[in-house]
Design an enzyme around this catalytic site. Structure first.
Site, PDB file in Angstrom:
ATOM      1  N   LYS A 171       0.807  -1.228   0.000  1.00 12.38           N
ATOM      2  CA  LYS A 171       0.000   0.000   0.000  1.00 12.38           C
ATOM      3  C   LYS A 171       0.842   1.282   0.000  1.00 12.38           C
ATOM      4  CE  LYS A 171      -4.255  -1.636   2.173  1.00 12.38           C
ATOM      5  NZ  LYS A 171      -5.200  -1.421   3.285  1.00 12.38           N
ATOM      6  N   ASP A 212     -10.139   3.312   2.226  1.00 13.00           N
ATOM      7  CA  ASP A 212     -10.228   2.792   3.597  1.00 13.00           C
ATOM      8  C   ASP A 212     -10.804   3.846   4.549  1.00 13.00           C
ATOM      9  OD1 ASP A 212      -9.282   0.236   3.112  1.00 13.00           O
ATOM     10  OD2 ASP A 212      -7.196   0.742   3.542  1.00 13.00           O
TER      11      ASP A 212
END
Ligand code: NAP
Length: 290
Positions: free
Chosen positions: A74, A110
Site C-alpha cells: 500500500k 479505507d
C-alpha cells in the site's frame, strides 16, 4: 450480456498483495459485477515485493481497469503510479488504482469505508475520545477519518517512532492534535480509562493468529465502543473479550464491504450494490473457515 461470459471485451480488475489466497474481495466484486450485469471480472494476484514494479507495469500493459492494493504494497506502490489523489497522499497509503488510458491513479477508500461503517452504526464521534491501535496504512486511514469527525485521538503502536510519525502527519493534515504512545499495558490502561472508542488497526488477532488480542480483556468496560477492523475472523478475540465486558462491538467486515464498494464505483462509474457485496464477503469467509 451476462456478467460472467468470458469474452474479449472483458475488463479485468483485481487485488495485488502477498498473501492473497484468502482474500474475499474476488467473491465480493464478482458478485457485484454479476448483479449489475457488468462485463468485468476480478481476480487475485499474488505479487511479491520484488516484483511489484513489473506487476504495476502489467496493469498498463494488460489494459486492466483497476486494482485493489493490499499488504504489503500500500505504501511502496506510491512512486510507481502516475498520480496519487490528495487524500491518499495525506494518508500515505493507496488501496485502489484506477487505469484510465494507461495512466494509473492511486486512491484510498479505507478512510471513507471506515466513516461509512461508523455512520451505518449511528456513531457520532464529535465528542469522543478515541484510542487507535497501530500506525500502519489502515491506522492512518482510520485516524484521518476520525479527525475529520472531530474526535480527539491517542495512537498506540508497538514501534513508538511510527506512532509519533503518524501523529505528526495527521496533525499536519487535519489541524488537530494527536497523542502518540508505545503500545504497552501501562499506556493501554491509562488511555482506555478515558476513552469512549477503541479501534484496533493493528494486524493482531488476524487469522492464523486468531487467539491473540492487542488488549487485555480486563481493561474493557461496558461504556466502550470497540471496533476491530481485522475482519478475518469475523469476530476476533478482542471483540469476544469486549462483548464479555458488555461493550458495544463492531467488526471490520462491513468496512471491507464499504471500501470495496467505493473502489467498484471508481472503476465502473456505477453505484455499488453494497448489500450484495457484504453477503458475498460473509459467504466467502464461511467457506474459508471450513
Ligand atoms: P500494516 O501497514 O502492515 O501495519 C500493521 C500494524 O500492526 C503496525 O502498526 C504494526 O506495528 C502492528 N502490528 C503487527 N503485528 C503486531 C504485533 N505482533 N504486536 C503489536 N502490533 C503489531 O498493515 P495495515 O494495512 O495497516 O493493516 C492492519 C490490519 O487492518 C490488517 O489486519 C488488515 O487486514 C486490516 N484492514 C482492514 C480493512 C477493512 O476494510 N476492514 C482495511 C484495511 C486494513 P509496528 O509498526 O510496530 O510494526
Amino acid at each position: 450480456m451476462t456478467g460472467f461470459e468470458l469474452n474479449g471485451r472483458k475488463l479485468v480488475c483485481g487485488v495485488m498483495g502477498d498473501p492473497v489466497e484468502h482474500s474475499v474481495s474476488p467473491a465480493m466484486h464478482n458478485a457485484a459485477f454479476r448483479k449489475l450485469g457488468l462485463n468485468y471480472v476480478y481476480l487475485p494476484f499474488r505479487v511479491s515485493r520484488d516484483r511489484l514494479a513489473s506487476a504495476v507495469e502489467g496493469i498498463r500493459a494488460l489494459h486492466m481497469a483497476g486494482m485493489n492494493i493490499t499488504i504489503p504494497h500500500k505504501v511502496s506502490i506510491i512512486p510507481l503510479l502516475d498520480e496519487v489523489d490528495p487524500l491518499a497522499q495525506r494518508i500515505g497509503a493507496v488501496n485502489v488504482v484506477h487505469n484510465k488510458d494507461g495512466r494509473l491513479t492511486g486512491g484510498n477508500t479505507d478512510a471513507e469505508g471506515f466513516l461509512r461503517l461508523l455512520k451505518e452504526q449511528g456513531i457520532e464521534t464529535h465528542s469522543l475520545h478515541a484510542v487507535v491501535l497501530g500506525a500502519g496504512g489502515a491506522s492512518r486511514a482510520v485516524c484521518f477519518a476520525l479527525a475529520s469527525l472531530g474526535s480527539d485521538i491517542t495512537i498506540l503502536n508497538r514501534t513508538l517512532q511510527k506512532a509519533r510519525d503518524c501523529a505528526e502527519d495527521m496533525a499536519k493534515y487535519t489541524g488537530r492534535t494527536f497523542a502518540a504512545l508505545e503500545l504497552n499495558p501501562d499506556n493501554l490502561t491509562k488511555s482506555l480509562a478515558r476513552a469512549d472508542l477503541l479501534v484496533n488497526a493493528t494486524s493482531l488477532g488476524m487469522a492464523p493468529h486468531a487467539g491473540e488480542s492487542p488488549v487485555n480483556g480486563k481493561l474493557l468496560e461496558r461504556r466502550h465502543i470497540v471496533v476491530d477492523i481485522v475482519y478475518n475472523p469475523v469476530v476476533t478475540r478482542l471483540l469476544r473479550d469486549a462483548e464479555k465486558a458488555g461493550a458495544r462491538i463492531i467488526g471490520g467486515l462491513n468496512m471491507l464491504a464499504w471500501q470495496g464498494a467505493l473502489s467498484f464505483e471508481i472503476w465502473t462509474g456505477c453505484r455499488a450494490p453494497v448489500d450484495v457485496m457484504r453477503r458475498a464477503a460473509v459467504q466467502a469467509m464461511k467457506r474459508y473457515a471450513k
